[in-house]
Design a protein around this motif. Sequence first.
Motif, PDB file in Angstrom:
ATOM      1  N   LEU A 124       0.825  -1.210   0.000  1.00 16.77           N
ATOM      2  CA  LEU A 124       0.000   0.000   0.000  1.00 16.77           C
ATOM      3  C   LEU A 124       0.860   1.262   0.000  1.00 16.77           C
ATOM      4  O   LEU A 124       0.594   2.208  -0.741  1.00 16.77           O
ATOM      5  N   LEU A 125       1.869   1.300   0.839  1.00 17.16           N
ATOM      6  CA  LEU A 125       2.651   2.528   0.992  1.00 17.16           C
ATOM      7  C   LEU A 125       3.761   2.647  -0.042  1.00 17.16           C
ATOM      8  O   LEU A 125       4.278   3.738  -0.291  1.00 17.16           O
ATOM      9  N   ALA A 126       4.135   1.508  -0.624  1.00 17.84           N
ATOM     10  CA  ALA A 126       5.143   1.476  -1.685  1.00 17.84           C
ATOM     11  C   ALA A 126       6.424   2.212  -1.302  1.00 17.84           C
ATOM     12  O   ALA A 126       6.924   3.057  -2.043  1.00 17.84           O
ATOM     13  N   ILE A 127       6.952   1.913  -0.117  1.00 16.56           N
ATOM     14  CA  ILE A 127       8.283   2.417   0.222  1.00 16.56           C
ATOM     15  C   ILE A 127       9.105   1.297   0.847  1.00 16.56           C
ATOM     16  O   ILE A 127       8.571   0.239   1.202  1.00 16.56           O
ATOM     17  N   HIS A 128      10.387   1.558   1.007  1.00 12.50           N
ATOM     18  CA  HIS A 128      11.277   0.531   1.520  1.00 12.50           C
ATOM     19  C   HIS A 128      11.064   0.315   3.023  1.00 12.50           C
ATOM     20  O   HIS A 128      10.949   1.255   3.796  1.00 12.50           O
ATOM     21  N   LEU A 129      11.010  -0.943   3.398  1.00 12.72           N
ATOM     22  CA  LEU A 129      10.808  -1.320   4.797  1.00 12.72           C
ATOM     23  C   LEU A 129      12.165  -1.558   5.444  1.00 12.72           C
ATOM     24  O   LEU A 129      12.932  -2.392   4.991  1.00 12.72           O
ATOM     25  N   ILE A 130      12.445  -0.815   6.521  1.00 13.56           N
ATOM     26  CA  ILE A 130      13.751  -1.012   7.170  1.00 13.56           C
ATOM     27  C   ILE A 130      13.639  -1.856   8.430  1.00 13.56           C
ATOM     28  O   ILE A 130      14.636  -2.366   8.943  1.00 13.56           O
ATOM     29  N   GLY A 131      12.413  -2.070   8.909  1.00 11.61           N
ATOM     30  CA  GLY A 131      12.291  -2.950  10.065  1.00 11.61           C
ATOM     31  C   GLY A 131      10.872  -3.154  10.551  1.00 11.61           C
ATOM     32  O   GLY A 131       9.989  -2.340  10.310  1.00 11.61           O
ATOM     33  N   ILE A 132      10.679  -4.298  11.209  1.00 10.06           N
ATOM     34  CA  ILE A 132       9.398  -4.590  11.843  1.00 10.06           C
ATOM     35  C   ILE A 132       9.663  -4.934  13.306  1.00 10.06           C
ATOM     36  O   ILE A 132      10.670  -5.558  13.635  1.00 10.06           O
ATOM     37  N   ILE A 133       8.776  -4.467  14.178  1.00 13.31           N
ATOM     38  CA  ILE A 133       8.970  -4.665  15.620  1.00 13.31           C
ATOM     39  C   ILE A 133       7.696  -5.271  16.198  1.00 13.31           C
ATOM     40  O   ILE A 133       6.603  -4.753  15.970  1.00 13.31           O
ATOM     41  N   PRO A 134       7.825  -6.360  16.951  1.00 11.04           N
ATOM     42  CA  PRO A 134       6.614  -6.970  17.512  1.00 11.04           C
ATOM     43  C   PRO A 134       6.080  -6.188  18.701  1.00 11.04           C
ATOM     44  O   PRO A 134       6.811  -5.441  19.351  1.00 11.04           O
ATOM     45  N   GLU A 135       4.812  -6.372  18.967  1.00  8.98           N
ATOM     46  CA  GLU A 135       4.224  -5.932  20.231  1.00  8.98           C
ATOM     47  C   GLU A 135       4.942  -6.718  21.327  1.00  8.98           C
ATOM     48  O   GLU A 135       5.142  -7.913  21.200  1.00  8.98           O
ATOM     49  N   ASP A 136       5.370  -6.041  22.366  1.00  7.93           N
ATOM     50  CA  ASP A 136       6.176  -6.729  23.375  1.00  7.93           C
ATOM     51  C   ASP A 136       5.971  -6.038  24.726  1.00  7.93           C
ATOM     52  O   ASP A 136       6.234  -4.845  24.867  1.00  7.93           O
ATOM     53  N   ASP A 137       5.488  -6.815  25.698  1.00 10.00           N
ATOM     54  CA  ASP A 137       5.226  -6.260  27.042  1.00 10.00           C
ATOM     55  C   ASP A 137       6.499  -5.728  27.700  1.00 10.00           C
ATOM     56  O   ASP A 137       6.436  -4.887  28.598  1.00 10.00           O
ATOM     57  N   ASN A 138       7.643  -6.226  27.255  1.00  9.93           N
ATOM     58  CA  ASN A 138       8.900  -5.744  27.843  1.00  9.93           C
ATOM     59  C   ASN A 138       9.152  -4.273  27.548  1.00  9.93           C
ATOM     60  O   ASN A 138       9.939  -3.634  28.236  1.00  9.93           O
ATOM     61  N   VAL A 139       8.480  -3.741  26.509  1.00 10.83           N
ATOM     62  CA  VAL A 139       8.687  -2.335  26.167  1.00 10.83           C
ATOM     63  C   VAL A 139       8.226  -1.444  27.314  1.00 10.83           C
ATOM     64  O   VAL A 139       8.940  -0.535  27.739  1.00 10.83           O
ATOM     65  N   ILE A 140       7.064  -1.756  27.851  1.00 11.15           N
ATOM     66  CA  ILE A 140       6.564  -0.913  28.938  1.00 11.15           C
ATOM     67  C   ILE A 140       7.425  -1.087  30.194  1.00 11.15           C
ATOM     68  O   ILE A 140       7.699  -0.122  30.910  1.00 11.15           O
ATOM     69  N   VAL A 141       7.889  -2.300  30.424  1.00 14.13           N
ATOM     70  CA  VAL A 141       8.754  -2.542  31.586  1.00 14.13           C
ATOM     71  C   VAL A 141      10.029  -1.718  31.475  1.00 14.13           C
ATOM     72  O   VAL A 141      10.441  -1.035  32.422  1.00 14.13           O
ATOM     73  N   SER A 142      10.639  -1.750  30.296  1.00 14.79           N
ATOM     74  CA  SER A 142      11.899  -1.017  30.147  1.00 14.79           C
ATOM     75  C   SER A 142      11.666   0.490  30.194  1.00 14.79           C
ATOM     76  O   SER A 142      12.503   1.242  30.687  1.00 14.79           O
ATOM     77  N   THR A 143      10.512   0.929  29.691  1.00 15.98           N
ATOM     78  CA  THR A 143      10.192   2.363  29.782  1.00 15.98           C
ATOM     79  C   THR A 143       9.965   2.768  31.236  1.00 15.98           C
ATOM     80  O   THR A 143      10.416   3.827  31.680  1.00 15.98           O
ATOM     81  N   ASN A 144       9.297   1.902  31.993  1.00 14.86           N
ATOM     82  CA  ASN A 144       9.112   2.170  33.428  1.00 14.86           C
ATOM     83  C   ASN A 144      10.459   2.375  34.120  1.00 14.86           C
ATOM     84  O   ASN A 144      10.615   3.236  34.975  1.00 14.86           O
ATOM     85  N   ARG A 145      11.417   1.547  33.741  1.00 17.32           N
ATOM     86  CA  ARG A 145      12.722   1.596  34.408  1.00 17.32           C
ATOM     87  C   ARG A 145      13.636   2.669  33.835  1.00 17.32           C
ATOM     88  O   ARG A 145      14.631   3.026  34.466  1.00 17.32           O
ATOM     89  N   GLY A 146      13.343   3.106  32.623  1.00 14.69           N
ATOM     90  CA  GLY A 146      14.235   4.054  31.975  1.00 14.69           C
ATOM     91  C   GLY A 146      15.510   3.411  31.464  1.00 14.69           C
ATOM     92  O   GLY A 146      16.551   4.059  31.371  1.00 14.69           O
ATOM     93  N   THR A 147      15.420   2.119  31.121  1.00 11.77           N
ATOM     94  CA  THR A 147      16.571   1.445  30.506  1.00 11.77           C
ATOM     95  C   THR A 147      16.160   0.925  29.129  1.00 11.77           C
ATOM     96  O   THR A 147      15.192   0.179  29.020  1.00 11.77           O
ATOM     97  N   PRO A 148      16.894   1.303  28.100  1.00  7.13           N
ATOM     98  CA  PRO A 148      16.519   0.903  26.736  1.00  7.13           C
ATOM     99  C   PRO A 148      16.353  -0.606  26.595  1.00  7.13           C
ATOM    100  O   PRO A 148      17.136  -1.377  27.154  1.00  7.13           O
TER     101      PRO A 148
END
Lengths: 87, 267
Positions: free
Chosen positions: B194-218
């Motif tokens: 649909l968007l017809a542009i180059h894809l540089i990456g895909i990232i899954p939904e991941d509960d660890n994202v909120i955990v790491s954001t809570n802690r402030g560690t990437p």
Amino acid sequence: MGGFMDRLTGKSRKSAYQAKERLQLVLIHDRTNLSQSVLETMKDEIIEVISRHIDIAPDEVRIEINKDGRQQRLIADIPIRGPKRRG
Amino acid sequence: MAGKVVTITSGKGGVGKTTITANLGAALASRGQRVVCIDADIGLRNLDVVLGLENRIVYDLVDVVEGRCRLRQAMIRDKRIEGLALIPAAQTRDKTAVSPSDMVRLCEELRQEQDWVLIDSPAGIERGFRNAIAPADMVLVVTNPEVSAVRDADRIIGIVEAEEKGPAQLIINRIDPEKVQRGDMITTEDIVELLAIHLIGIIPEDDNVIVSTNRGTPIVLDGRSKAGKALRNIAGRLLGEEIPLMDLGRQDGFFSQLGRLFSGGGR
Ligand SMILES: Nc1ncnc2c1ncn2[C@@H]1O[C@H](COP(=O)(O)OP(=O)(O)OP(=O)(O)O)[C@@H](O)[C@H]1O
Ligand SMILES: [Mg+2]
């Protein structure tokens, strides 16, 4: 054609499939700023101009926007009925 | 060699720009690169908390632009990740405090001493977004696999192209493989078509994202998280490595579903 196979496999009922179909139309509209009603008007006007010169089948005229990468193309398919009969 | 300016942007808000900027910065720095992340979301500062650097802010982007401090003084060095620094956004000002040419000038200076300048753009198509893309060598457009986010991404991609900052590259964030499998989430392939542009990456939904954001560690520092891996992959691609896309499951047909059933993974 693809639609038939899709229906057979139940694919067309999936919401992801509907999302794609709807997006296809929305994006064309967003990119060209052409609504269905403007397309219809253009179609009528094209039919009028072309019919002045050759005999065409107005009911079979199709006009649509095709997507080619990020470019849109206006495609008109105008069946000709043969040389215009005289008097 | 002069560093590269990469802007991370989106049409719709909340799709993951700040998370991605912070983590690409951390991933690139842990690969030995010199990186500065700029929070260009003036008035809605966030990159500082995602990076866990909020307690060390003295000066911000607007202070630099208005000459109240030197560039160096506004750069907060991350003590855990050598080579990573942040220039925070001002919190009490609005987007008009900075102009696109200010950003170009600032990045010209940063380019001399950094390998990467990553700019976290605000959502939308207003001044803040214009500021963020003005100095960009490369624009990464973030979207989610969802109708309105994809639609808004298309708008942004068009503007980036019109501004001659394109072709933009796409990141699809928050893919849920189970929903894709079920046919309730638009597939990566369909979005790219649909968007017809180059894809540089895909990232899954991941509960660890909120955990790491809570802690402030990437999250890229978490070796086990899938989102962390996906983000490290994108950093690798920025470095010119050929890394295949992560397998997040495609919407497959009857036979593979049957296969899963028999292998006991059908539940
Ligand atoms: N892959 C992911 N999995 C789970 N949660 C995610 C993922 N990516 C982002 N999030 C969550 O989504 C929310 C929005 O993310 P983030 O702040 O990075 O978006 P943004 O695009 O910067 O938003 P804004 O437009 O407001 O600046 C956050 O709560 C973040 O933790
Ligand atoms: Mg943000």
